[in-house]
Design a protein around this motif. Structure first.
Motif, mmCIF file in Angstrom:
data_model
loop_
_atom_site.group_PDB
_atom_site.id
_atom_site.type_symbol
_atom_site.label_atom_id
_atom_site.label_comp_id
_atom_site.label_asym_id
_atom_site.label_seq_id
_atom_site.Cartn_x
_atom_site.Cartn_y
_atom_site.Cartn_z
ATOM 1 N N ASP A 78 0.799 -1.232 0.000
ATOM 2 C CA ASP A 78 0.000 0.000 0.000
ATOM 3 C C ASP A 78 0.828 1.277 0.000
ATOM 4 O O ASP A 78 0.295 2.365 0.180
ATOM 5 C CB ASP A 78 -0.995 0.016 1.174
ATOM 6 C CG ASP A 78 -2.055 -1.061 1.007
ATOM 7 O OD1 ASP A 78 -2.401 -1.351 -0.155
ATOM 8 O OD2 ASP A 78 -2.517 -1.612 2.015
ATOM 9 N N ASN A 107 3.628 -7.382 -0.438
ATOM 10 C CA ASN A 107 2.589 -7.464 -1.451
ATOM 11 C C ASN A 107 2.835 -6.370 -2.500
ATOM 12 O O ASN A 107 2.803 -5.196 -2.180
ATOM 13 C CB ASN A 107 1.237 -7.273 -0.738
ATOM 14 C CG ASN A 107 0.059 -7.236 -1.679
ATOM 15 O OD1 ASN A 107 0.203 -7.071 -2.886
ATOM 16 N ND2 ASN A 107 -1.131 -7.398 -1.113
ATOM 17 N N THR A 109 1.546 -4.563 -5.837
ATOM 18 C CA THR A 109 0.326 -4.392 -6.623
ATOM 19 C C THR A 109 0.577 -3.400 -7.752
ATOM 20 O O THR A 109 1.256 -2.401 -7.550
ATOM 21 C CB THR A 109 -0.806 -3.865 -5.712
ATOM 22 O OG1 THR A 109 -0.989 -4.781 -4.643
ATOM 23 C CG2 THR A 109 -2.106 -3.717 -6.470
ATOM 24 N N ARG A 119 -6.691 -4.440 -10.602
ATOM 25 C CA ARG A 119 -5.338 -4.522 -10.058
ATOM 26 C C ARG A 119 -4.782 -5.906 -10.261
ATOM 27 O O ARG A 119 -5.536 -6.867 -10.372
ATOM 28 C CB ARG A 119 -5.362 -4.263 -8.541
ATOM 29 C CG ARG A 119 -5.825 -2.892 -8.167
ATOM 30 C CD ARG A 119 -5.991 -2.809 -6.673
ATOM 31 N NE ARG A 119 -6.078 -1.403 -6.265
ATOM 32 C CZ ARG A 119 -5.520 -0.912 -5.182
ATOM 33 N NH1 ARG A 119 -4.839 -1.695 -4.379
ATOM 34 N NH2 ARG A 119 -5.636 0.359 -4.898
ATOM 35 N N SER A 121 -1.771 -8.315 -8.318
ATOM 36 C CA SER A 121 -0.802 -8.288 -7.221
ATOM 37 C C SER A 121 -0.128 -9.636 -7.010
ATOM 38 O O SER A 121 -0.674 -10.675 -7.373
ATOM 39 C CB SER A 121 -1.449 -7.792 -5.928
ATOM 40 O OG SER A 121 -2.510 -8.613 -5.564
ATOM 41 N N VAL A 123 2.632 -11.699 -4.062
ATOM 42 C CA VAL A 123 3.179 -11.667 -2.710
ATOM 43 C C VAL A 123 4.481 -12.467 -2.702
ATOM 44 O O VAL A 123 4.551 -13.539 -3.299
ATOM 45 C CB VAL A 123 2.170 -12.254 -1.703
ATOM 46 C CG1 VAL A 123 2.784 -12.379 -0.326
ATOM 47 C CG2 VAL A 123 0.916 -11.402 -1.635
HETATM 48 C C1 LIG Z 1 -2.273 -7.159 -1.990
HETATM 49 O O1 LIG Z 1 -2.660 -5.788 -1.959
HETATM 50 C C2 LIG Z 1 -3.780 -5.509 -2.796
HETATM 51 C C3 LIG Z 1 -3.989 -4.018 -2.792
HETATM 52 O O2 LIG Z 1 -3.949 -3.454 -1.513
HETATM 53 C C4 LIG Z 1 -5.009 -6.276 -2.289
HETATM 54 O O3 LIG Z 1 -6.104 -6.015 -3.122
HETATM 55 C C5 LIG Z 1 -4.680 -7.760 -2.307
HETATM 56 O O4 LIG Z 1 -5.762 -8.483 -1.748
HETATM 57 C C6 LIG Z 1 -3.417 -8.032 -1.513
HETATM 58 N N1 LIG Z 1 -3.088 -9.431 -1.675
HETATM 59 C C7 LIG Z 1 -2.771 -10.218 -0.656
HETATM 60 C C8 LIG Z 1 -2.484 -11.633 -0.982
HETATM 61 O O5 LIG Z 1 -2.709 -9.802 0.487
#
Ligand SMILES: *[C@@H]1O[C@H](CO)[C@@H](O)[C@H](O)[C@H]1NC(C)=O
Ligand SMILES: *[C@@H]1O[C@H](CO)[C@@H](O)[C@H](O)[C@H]1NC(C)=O
Ligand SMILES: *[C@@H]1O[C@H](CO)[C@@H](O)[C@H](O)[C@H]1NC(C)=O
Ligand SMILES: *[C@@H]1O[C@H](CO)[C@@H](O)[C@H](O)[C@H]1NC(C)=O
Ligand SMILES: *[C@@H]1O[C@H](CO)[C@@H](O)[C@H](O)[C@H]1NC(C)=O
Length: 265
Positions: A78, A107, A109, A119, A121, A123
């Motif tokens: 974020d 993470n 994105t 989006r 993303s 990890v």
């Molecule tokens: C990674 O961050 C994005 C954007 O904040 C979010 O939508 C997504 O669920 C996150 N993915 C994980 C695996 O936490």
């Protein structure tokens, strides 16, 4: 009549396929080295390099026009990732080099500015072994506390720690030992150390499913009790004495200066 139908059908199907394609391809995709798994995880290790590439997907002409001014944006947990100007159009590359502990679970994105509803993303899963090796000399006075610590923090996490004394599993009750484990460290401790019970070679051993066995040893020697000087009270006393002397001299100084001045007159 029949011929026409045969020709029309594939055309219709083709259109349908194209429409579906356009729908799937709009938005962004992330390509990476090492490759990203189906569940969006990239496996890596400390000191390695991870390269991420964000590509805007195939868009319809209208969409492409609307997004012509749009730029690619990267977030790491974020937080905006700073990109050079030329790294925001058409495609955008982010390099994680070298991979550090803090990147575990990070993470990343990517999306087009102006439309963050679509989006992509990934990890990072950074695996690392526990920092456990070598040996340490430990001196402990008779009747004092003995605390031995092993760092067991690792990914994948270590599930169990074996403590031994002179080669056999530590007898917790006989040595009045306590064992604690918070996922980062494992402690073996006891109070009121006795030479006959507690002197010897201790070892902690862990087995990582990925990095194998790691261990550290401690050569514990129990020494005679020594009489300890009350060091802190002594220092405090000395400080007080010094301060009083300085204050006394300072207050005298005033009188001395005054005296000198009046003499000159
Ligand atoms: C990674 O961050 C994005 C954007 O904040 C979010 O939508 C997504 O669920 C996150 N993915 C994980 C695996 O936490
Ligand atoms: C985008 O469309 C072109 C032509 O329609 C196609 O060749 C290309 O493979 C598509 N790209 C992706 C990422 O699907
Ligand atoms: C963002 O993109 C999606 C998919 O292409 C589209 O459905 C949506 O209307 C867009 N939103 C905006 C605000 O442009
Ligand atoms: C990370 O990778 C390790 C080794 O493959 C696996 O055991 C662990 O479950 C993974 N962790 C996550 C959060 O995916
Ligand atoms: C462990 O071994 C050392 C050296 O052989 C010995 O001096 C010590 O007493 C042993 N400790 C215990 C608790 O048996």
């Amino acid at each position: 009549m029949k011929m026409k139908l045969i020709f029309r059908l594939p055309l219709f199907l083709l259109l349908l396929l194209l429409l579906q394609c356009a729908e799937q391809m709009s938005g962004v995709t992330i390509e990476s080295d090492p490759a990203v798994s189906r569940d969006g995880v990239i496996q890596t290790e400390l000191e390695k390099v991870v390269s991420l590439l964000c590509l805007p997907g195939n868009r319809s002409e209208a969409e492409a026009e609307a997004e012509a001014e749009a730029e690619l944006v990267w977030l790491r947990n974020d937080q905006l990732v700073r990109l050079t100007e030329e790294n925001r159009k058409d495609q955008s590359r982010v390099c994680v080099t070298p991979v550090i502990y803090d990147d575990n679970g990070a993470n990343f994105t990517c999306f087009l500015s102006g439309n963050d509803t679509v989006r992509a993303s990934v990890v990072l899963n950074v695996t690392f072994p526990p920092q456990l090796s070598g040996s340490e000399q430990v001196l402990v006075e008779d009747m004092d506390d003995l605390v031995l610590r092993c760092d067991i923090w690792a990914n994948p996490a270590i599930s169990s720690v074996l403590w031994t004394l002179n080669g056999t599993a530590v007898d917790l009750t006989a040595g009045r030992f306590t064992r604690t484990n918070d996922g980062f460290s494992s402690w073996l401790s006891t109070s009121g150390v006795k030479r006959s019970l507690h002197e010897g070679t201790y070892q902690c051993t862990v087995v990582s499913s990925m990095y194998g066995e790691h261990s550290k040893s401690f050569h514990v020697t129990v020494t005679e009790k020594t009489i300890k000087f009350p060091l802190m009270p002594m220092i405090a006393g000395l400080v007080v004495v010094c301060l009083t002397t300085i204050l006394a001299v300072l207050s005298r100084w005033h009188k001395i200066v005054k005296c000198v001045k009046s003499c000159r007159k």
